[in-house]
Design a protein around this motif. Structure first.
Motif, short mmCIF file in Angstrom:
data_model
loop_
_atom_site.label_atom_id
_atom_site.label_comp_id
_atom_site.label_asym_id
_atom_site.label_seq_id
_atom_site.Cartn_x
_atom_site.Cartn_y
_atom_site.Cartn_z
N ALA A 113 -5.16 -4.44 2.86
CA ALA A 113 -5.46 -3.92 1.53
C ALA A 113 -5.76 -5.05 0.56
CB ALA A 113 -4.30 -3.08 1.03
N THR A 114 -5.04 -6.15 0.67
CA THR A 114 -5.29 -7.30 -0.20
C THR A 114 -6.65 -7.93 0.11
OG1 THR A 114 -2.94 -7.75 -0.45
CG2 THR A 114 -4.44 -9.58 -0.87
N ASP A 131 -0.75 -3.52 4.74
CA ASP A 131 -0.55 -4.15 3.43
C ASP A 131 -1.44 -5.37 3.26
OD1 ASP A 131 1.30 -2.27 2.67
OD2 ASP A 131 3.04 -3.47 3.24
N MET A 176 0.82 -1.21 0.00
CA MET A 176 0.00 0.00 0.00
C MET A 176 0.85 1.26 0.00
SD MET A 176 -3.18 -0.32 -0.28
CE MET A 176 -3.71 1.28 0.31
N ASP A 177 2.16 1.14 0.24
CA ASP A 177 2.97 2.34 0.39
C ASP A 177 2.84 3.29 -0.80
OD1 ASP A 177 5.19 3.52 2.18
OD2 ASP A 177 5.98 3.68 0.16
N ARG A 186 2.81 -3.78 8.14
CA ARG A 186 2.55 -5.07 7.50
C ARG A 186 1.06 -5.40 7.51
NH1 ARG A 186 5.55 -8.51 11.33
NH2 ARG A 186 4.39 -10.19 10.32
N GLU A 211 -2.03 5.20 6.45
CA GLU A 211 -2.40 4.10 5.55
C GLU A 211 -3.65 3.38 6.05
OE1 GLU A 211 1.12 1.78 5.28
OE2 GLU A 211 2.25 3.34 4.25
N THR A 264 -4.94 -6.29 -8.12
CA THR A 264 -4.04 -5.14 -8.13
C THR A 264 -4.78 -3.86 -8.47
OG1 THR A 264 -2.20 -6.57 -8.80
CG2 THR A 264 -1.94 -4.20 -9.16
#
Length: 764
Positions: free
Chosen positions: A705-706, A702, A1-2, A699, A472, A752
């Motif tokens: 987000a998936t 990230d 996600m960065d 972490r 984030e 994605t």
């Protein structure tokens, strides 16, 4: 996600004011992303100057931990006042022991901004030049190299020590994919002898006619010259000298020469307009020059000056730019001069003048006093000067414009200190000239008594990482409202669980906000109708076709609301920490110095742990909704939303991918604050592990987000299978970007794309 959650730039929003009291997290993230430049409030800088003056007065009483004493288990060990500067430098060097991979620039920039703002609060007593250098690094888009491991939530000692040495000029500045600034390599080894991460030694190839450092040299055959077509390798002794730090480099070392009984050879860098001279065995040396490109033997005796004495056999590199002559004293009563124009090496007397500071059109010269233990200030390029040791037992290196001088010994970085503190001999007159950096780099700061611990006493890295993690997660939590709303519409779920009267009865702000957001995104009234929706009908949910839905839909406001509150709580704590002095000891407004434990980051660590746990709760419901979208009995649609021949898999694999990411998130939710450590001789018997919790938050974000992207892919496909396309803005945004095909095909691209849509959905 960065890459997908950077703060979007705003027109005219190019400065963030740092004043020690009012820095907010969105502004901090803009600094970390390079979307804004820092501006130091003049009043805050004045406060910092007053605090420094007060600190110097209080330090004279002798009761100042880390300045007049050792640290940790050495807290009761007294430090002589004349040794305070040297003690501070040793403190920075000894604590720069981080390990692991280098951190991303974004996290380091956040740390720099946090530390600068904290110091402006005026509780540390640090010299204001450190704040100037920190903010200048942000403005110039450079940062120190900082390793991941080294802190346990009781101050980011290793990260800030590495930062401090970079501010002093002992470590290089870095930027994206590049190392810039001081390359502190042993005498004769200044050149591209390290990898991009600046952390390890490598073999430097030299093809036919190629010399190290980019200079073309002819293949020599004299003593000490390696054939140009052979690779040049840094010797272990030289490598050890560099790794042990600049204090080792100020001493004579076999790293720069070949001993009589050794076949060792070292790279000899050369830069345009610069000559490097080095001995290679008894009575012989080499000169590598970019102009002319040749390698020639030299007499070792002519290069012995300035290192150990005329009879020592040691040598030093003496680069000289066009039109410049460099002259150094050679121990008691002797010295050498090297000129780029003539290439001649001549002895000179100890008090001779040397044209070290001159440029191509300048003939200026400065006096260079010599004698046992004396230090010389030698200009190296326009406006640049370095304090260098000379006399018995000390090596000297001077560079022209593009290179840098070898670092001084431990005590010699602070102007105005006495001989005992500086390492200089009695009776030595040293002029402290301003040191200007290379273009694009901050001006190196001068270390003064008390500066070292004042810089180290902070959790600035963990706070910077926590700020980025907050941002984030905040984006993802806001995007979740849209994704969950689309899933609710896709299954024709009940709106009763989101009714305003329900949440007014149990007035938690988080659940009420989550429910209100879903109502807004779907156009639902505060008090929904009780007429069930027809099967397969796309529209605002009402009472639904079921008396109540699975937890993924019905308990969403409660679980997600808790995550919203945890995110808000983290923001409050981080904003407190970055806007107050937490240094130990701390200067209070009442004019007194207090020793305390404000560096113990328990509030931060617990807030991060709480957010990670709350994020897991709402992520589990996202995975549950994804599963629900593939169930025909719940949606009235084909199993796994497949539209191909019988047995087609459709979105089946998304459940596996989402649960794989969910497993990663679950491991991140294990509270870091349950860790334990007893350190420094039992004096420090607890730790908060806030830095570990911050890394877990990154972490977890990230992974979440998936999970959320998988749900979004399925929700959009399910709504496309409805007879009428829904009128929701969230659906329009997502459907315009996601592929339309429903045949069995790889879905990695869909995931994605969906992940990239989340920041946009968060803005709806």
């Amino acid at each position: 996600m960065d890459p997908t959650t950077r703060v979007p730039p705003k027109a005219g929003d190019t400065r963030v004011v740092l004043d020690g009291t009012g820095l907010g997290l969105p502004a901090l993230v803009r600094l970390a992303d390079g979307a804004a430049d820092p501006a130091v409030d003049p009043g805050a800088l004045h406060r910092l100057h007053r605090a420094r003056e007060q600190a110097d007065r209080l330090a004279a009483t002798g009761r100042w931990y880390g300045r007049g004493t050792g640290v940790g288990a050495h807290r009761s060990v007294r430090v002589d006042p004349a040794e305070e500067t040297a003690h501070g430098l040793r403190l920075l060097r000894s604590h720069a022991g981080g390990a692991g991979p280098l951190l991303p620039p974004r996290q380091i920039r956040a740390m720099l901004a946090v530390r600068a703002n904290q110091l402006l609060a005026g509780g540390s007593g640090i010299h204001p030049s450190f704040v100037t250098a920190l903010t200048e690094a942000l403005r110039l888009r450079v940062h120190p190299a900082v390793n991941e491991y080294g802190a346990i939530g009781t101050a980011d000692l290793t990260a800030l020590a590495q930062t401090g040495l970079t501010l002093l000029g002992e470590r290089p500045w870095t930027t994206a994919g590049e190392t810039r600034g001081a390359e502190w390599l042993p005498t004769g080894l200044r050149g591209p002898a390290r990898t991009e991460d600046g952390a390890r030694w490598v073999e430097m190839p030299a093809g036919p006619g190629a010399g190290v450092g980019g200079a073309q040299v002819s293949a020599g055959t004299g003593p000490g010259v390696r054939r140009a077509e052979e690779p040049v390798r840094a010797e272990p002794a030289a490598r050890q000298a560099w790794e042990e730090g600049p204090s080792r480099l100020a001493q004579p070392s076999p790293a720069g020469a070949r001993a009589a009984d050794s076949d060792s050879e070292v790279p000899l860098p050369a830069e345009p307009g610069c000559a490097e001279r080095l001995p290679a065995g008894p009575g012989a040396g080499v000169s590598v020059s970019a102009e002319p490109a040749s390698v020639e033997p030299l007499s070792a005796g002519s290069l012995a000056g300035g290192a150990r004495g005329a009879d020592s056999g040691s040598a030093v590199p003496l680069p000289a730019g066009p039109g410049c002559g460099e002259r150094l004293p050679a121990g008691p009563g002797a010295g050498v001069s090297v000129s780029a124009e003539s290439g001649a090496v001549e002895p000179l007397s100890a008090g001779s003048l040397a044209g070290g500071a001159c440029g191509a059109d300048s003939g200026s010269a400065v006096p260079l006093p010599a004698g046992p233990g004396c230090g010389e200030r030698l200009p190296a390029g326009p406006g640049r000067a370095e304090l260098l040791p000379a006399g018995p037992g000390a090596g000297v290196s001077v560079s022209a414009e593009a290179a840098s001088a070898e670092p001084p010994p431990a005590g010699s970085l602070a102007g105005g200190v006495g001989p005992a503190a500086s390492g200089l001999g009695e009776g030595c007159a040293v002029e402290f000239c301003p040191v200007e950096p290379r273009p694009g780099l901050p001006v190196p700061v001068t270390l003064r008594p008390g500066d070292a611990l004042a810089l180290l006493s902070s959790n600035a890295l963990a706070l910077g990482q926590a700020a980025l993690g907050w941002y984030e997660v905040d984006v993802l939590l806001r995007a979740t409202h849209a994704v969950a709303a689309l899933s609710l519409a896709a299954v024709s779920g009940s709106a009763e669980a989101y009714a305003a009267p329900v949440h007014a009865l149990r007035p938690y702000p988080g659940p009420a906000r989550a429910a209100a957001e879903v109502r807004r995104l779907l156009g639902m009234p505060d008090r929904p109708a009780t007429v069930p929706a027809a099967p397969g009908q796309a529209g605002p949910p009402s009472a639904g076709r079921r008396i109540q839905d699975p937890f993924g839909f019905r308990a969403f406001p409660q679980a997600h609301g808790a995550a919203l509150e945890a995110c808000d709580a983290l923001r409050r704590i981080v904003e407190v920490e970055i806007n107050c002095p937490t240094e130990n000891p701390v200067l209070a407004p009442d004019g007194r110095l207090y020793h305390h434990g404000g560096f113990f980051a328990a509030p931060l660590g617990l807030a991060l742990d709480g957010l990670n746990l709350a994020l897991l709760q709402t992520a589990q419901l996202s995975a549950a909704r994804l599963t629900a979208l593939g169930r025909p009995g719940l949606t009235g649609l084909p199993a796994f939303l497949a539209s191909g021949p019988a047995g087609s898999s459709g979105t089946m694999i998304l459940e596996y991918t989402a649960n794989s990411a969910l497993a990663e998130l679950r491991s991140c939710a294990a509270p870091a604050s349950t860790g334990h450590a007893v350190l420094s001789g039992g004096l420090e018997e607890a730790a908060s592990f806030a830095g570990q919790a911050a890394r877990q938050t990154a972490r977890a974000a990230d992974a979440y987000a998936t999970v959320l992207a998988c749900e979004l892919v399925a929700a959009v496909r399910a709504l496309r299978l409805h007879p009428v396309a829904p009128p929701y803005p969230a659906f329009a945004l997502a459907a315009a970007a996601l592929p339309t095909g429903t045949e069995d095909r790889p879905l990695t691209g869909d995931i994605t794309t969906a992940a990239g849509l989340l920041p946009g959905l968060a803005q709806l």
